[in-house]
Design an enzyme around this catalytic site. Structure first.
Site, PDB file in Angstrom:
ATOM      1  N   SER B  45     -27.878   2.892  25.173  1.00 37.83           N
ATOM      2  CA  SER B  45     -28.217   2.755  23.766  1.00 37.83           C
ATOM      3  C   SER B  45     -29.511   2.000  23.506  1.00 37.83           C
ATOM      4  O   SER B  45     -30.011   2.028  22.393  1.00 37.83           O
ATOM      5  CB  SER B  45     -27.074   2.060  23.012  1.00 37.83           C
ATOM      6  OG  SER B  45     -26.939   0.743  23.488  1.00 37.83           O
ATOM      7  N   LYS B  89     -28.130  -5.088  20.736  1.00 37.80           N
ATOM      8  CA  LYS B  89     -28.754  -4.121  19.848  1.00 37.80           C
ATOM      9  C   LYS B  89     -29.939  -4.792  19.158  1.00 37.80           C
ATOM     10  O   LYS B  89     -30.111  -6.005  19.234  1.00 37.80           O
ATOM     11  CB  LYS B  89     -27.761  -3.629  18.768  1.00 37.80           C
ATOM     12  CG  LYS B  89     -26.570  -2.880  19.306  1.00 37.80           C
ATOM     13  CD  LYS B  89     -26.895  -1.406  19.551  1.00 37.80           C
ATOM     14  CE  LYS B  89     -25.707  -0.634  20.068  1.00 37.80           C
ATOM     15  NZ  LYS B  89     -25.437  -0.795  21.491  1.00 37.80           N
TER      16      LYS B  89
END
Lengths: 167, 163
Positions: B45, B89
């Site tokens: 990701s 993230k």
């Protein structure tokens, strides 16, 4: 020269004693901090949202931090939660729904009888104050991630007439 | 002291050494919890910033505590879907920001705009084609942020500050 040496010697022993005492205080504070974070802490909780369980003007409660870490917090527990609206604030509410549960709640009991039903998503809990007429809880900001739960309230310490375990 | 049987001397020395190790572990734990911790981040990701097979990163805990995390920072955050999992993230928006994002880049170009509510942040992976982030589970409360990533230790070719 001998006078100066004697002077420094006297001061260094005082400094050493002060340092020893400071170390004892520091070790005690460390122990207190570790106990507060990982075992059991005391908090002053106030506000109208948990009447009649907790008083309006303030109660000192003991919250234990072991259950949350082990994932053993469940339905009906009164918990300390970091507010999703203000990360510096910790609120006290009751868990009314765990992940996967369907919760039915009164959206605005002061004005209407309208109910809504929601399923609590994975990894979240639904918290409500016992006094739904004056409580800002999951009915306003939605289900709360489990990771925000700080501790489980287990005992009331003050006021003395309320001393005892909290259901 | 000389009169103690040798067995007790060994026990005493063992206890001293154990205490030293225990003190070191306590210091390490305190540093990890309040100053700076190392974290292994793996998964697709955050490509190309972080590798698929895993990067060892350093994350500092001071910025998050003082509320100084802003858009563009890479943070480690407790997943709202699984409280035992910590993910890395990038913060794309803080409370009050208007975030425009591509909902499903693999299938369509549809964009949506959302305002980040108070006390929340919007996180997205750098690789939006393969990232489970705020586009799926919505804005995340600020209280779940564990730290801000600032340095990569391993692999060695990537050693250096992380932007």
């Amino acid at each position: 020269m001998r006078l100066l040496g004697g002077f420094i010697g006297q001061w260094s022993s005082v400094a050493k004693e002060a340092l020893d005492r400071t170390m004892i205080v520091a070790k005690f504070l460390c122990l207190l901090h570790v106990t507060n974070n990982y075992l059991c802490s005391s908090t002053l909780v106030y506000g109208p949202s948990m009447l009649p369980t907790l008083n309006l003007t303030g109660d000192v409660v003991l919250a234990e931090h072991v259950s949350t870490r082990l994932g053993m917090v469940g339905l009906g527990d009164v918990v300390l939660v970091r507010s999703p609206e203000n990360p510096r604030k910790t609120v006290t509410k009751r868990i009314v729904g765990m992940e996967g549960d369907t919760v039915t709640f009164l959206v605005d009991p002061m004005n209407s009888d309208r109910c809504r039903t929601m399923v609590v998503p994975k990894g979240h809990v639904w918290i409500q104050g016992d006094n739904i007429y004056a409580s800002k809880d999951s009915r306003h900001f939605g289900p709360v991630p489990y990771g925000l739960i700080q501790g489980k309230v287990c005992y009331r310490v003050w006021p003395l007439d309320g001393f005892g375990s909290l259901g | 002291m000389r009169n103690l049987p040798p067995f007790l001397m060994i026990v005493k020395e063992g206890l001293d050494k154990t205490l030293t190790v225990a003190k070191f572990l306590c210091a390490l734990h305190v540093t990890n919890t309040y100053l700076c911790t190392s974290v292994m981040a793996q998964g697709p990701s955050m490509l190309p910033t972080f590798n698929l097979t895993g990067d060892l990163l350093l994350a500092e805990r001071i910025s998050a505590r003082f509320g100084r995390v802003g858009p563009g920072d890479i943070v480690i955050i407790r997943s709202p879907e699984n409280p035992r999992k910590i993910v890395a993230k990038r913060v794309k928006g803080v409370e009050g920001d208007s975030v425009t994002y591509v909902v499903e880049p693999k299938s369509s170009d549809r964009c949506e705009t959302v305002v980040v509510p108070k006390g929340h942040v919007w996180i997205e992976g750098d690789n939006i084609y393969d990232s489970n982030d705020s586009r799926k589970f919505g804005a995340v409360p600020y209280g779940l942020i564990q730290g801000k990533v600032f340095w990569r230790i391993w692999p060695r070719e990537g050693f250096g500050s992380v932007r």
